[in-house]
Motif scaffolding. Structure first.
Motif, PDB file in Angstrom:
ATOM      1  N   TYR A 153       0.842  -1.191   0.000  1.00 20.93           N
ATOM      2  CA  TYR A 153       0.000   0.000   0.000  1.00 20.93           C
ATOM      3  C   TYR A 153       0.880   1.245   0.000  1.00 20.93           C
ATOM      4  O   TYR A 153       2.070   1.190   0.322  1.00 20.93           O
ATOM      5  N   LYS A 186      -4.566  -5.643   7.792  1.00 20.56           N
ATOM      6  CA  LYS A 186      -4.944  -4.640   6.794  1.00 20.56           C
ATOM      7  C   LYS A 186      -6.331  -4.049   7.029  1.00 20.56           C
ATOM      8  O   LYS A 186      -6.550  -2.871   6.764  1.00 20.56           O
ATOM      9  N   LYS A 232      -7.227  -0.108   7.271  1.00 23.72           N
ATOM     10  CA  LYS A 232      -8.229   0.570   6.435  1.00 23.72           C
ATOM     11  C   LYS A 232      -9.180   1.389   7.289  1.00 23.72           C
ATOM     12  O   LYS A 232      -9.600   2.477   6.920  1.00 23.72           O
ATOM     13  N   CYS A 270      -3.728   3.606   0.416  1.00 23.84           N
ATOM     14  CA  CYS A 270      -4.267   3.066  -0.843  1.00 23.84           C
ATOM     15  C   CYS A 270      -3.590   1.732  -1.103  1.00 23.84           C
ATOM     16  O   CYS A 270      -2.357   1.671  -1.240  1.00 23.84           O
ATOM     17  N   PHE A 271      -4.405   0.687  -1.200  1.00 22.78           N
ATOM     18  CA  PHE A 271      -3.844  -0.634  -1.492  1.00 22.78           C
ATOM     19  C   PHE A 271      -3.661  -0.787  -2.990  1.00 22.78           C
ATOM     20  O   PHE A 271      -4.497  -0.355  -3.770  1.00 22.78           O
ATOM     21  N   HIS A 272      -2.538  -1.399  -3.389  1.00 19.17           N
ATOM     22  CA  HIS A 272      -2.226  -1.544  -4.817  1.00 19.17           C
ATOM     23  C   HIS A 272      -3.012  -2.694  -5.437  1.00 19.17           C
ATOM     24  O   HIS A 272      -3.361  -3.626  -4.772  1.00 19.17           O
TER      25      HIS A 272
END
Ligand code: SF4
Length: 123
Positions: A9, A110, A114, A121-123
């Motif tokens: 992220y 995770k 969040k 921002c997670f890829h």
């Protein structure tokens, strides 16, 4: 946007302006700082170490953590200013705060991250 090797992220620092300090408020936890960091904060606050310790720190084993204050959403770090929604010692905040949200812990937590940080921002 900040990217860190080995993290899936990235982090948008601009989100801090609208978030309201969720990483400094919430469940009770420890905010550790090294001796050098504590001395720098005490100097910044113009306090000798004894007075600083008395006012802002708790002892946890061999370490010091910042005191927490009751807040409507749990607890807040004693240095978090709820009116201006910012850290009062931002330039001198410890490594633990500077490296957020890139903590090993969050690689396996995770969902928690969040919830806590809108800048992630997670890829
Ligand atoms: S020292 Fe500052 S950045 Fe770190 S938890 Fe406390 S208020 Fe937040």
């Amino acid at each position: 946007m900040i990217y860190k090797k080995d993290f899936d992220y990235s982090f948008d620092e601009n989100a801090c302006k609208i978030c309201g300090g969720k990483c400094c408020i919430g469940e009770s936890g420890y905010i550790y700082a090294s001796k050098e960091e504590l001395e720098a904060i005490a100097a910044f606050l113009n306090l000798n170490f004894e007075a600083f310790k008395e006012q802002y720190l708790i002892k946890v084993g061999f370490k010091y953590s910042f005191k927490e204050v009751k807040h409507e959403n749990g607890y807040r770090c004693i240095f978090f200013d709820t009116m201006y929604k910012k850290c009062l010692i931002y330039k001198h905040r410890p490594k633990q705060c500077k490296t957020f949200p890139f903590w090993e812990y969050f690689k396996t937590h995770k969902e928690e991250l969040k919830e806590e940080c809108i800048g992630v921002c997670f890829h």
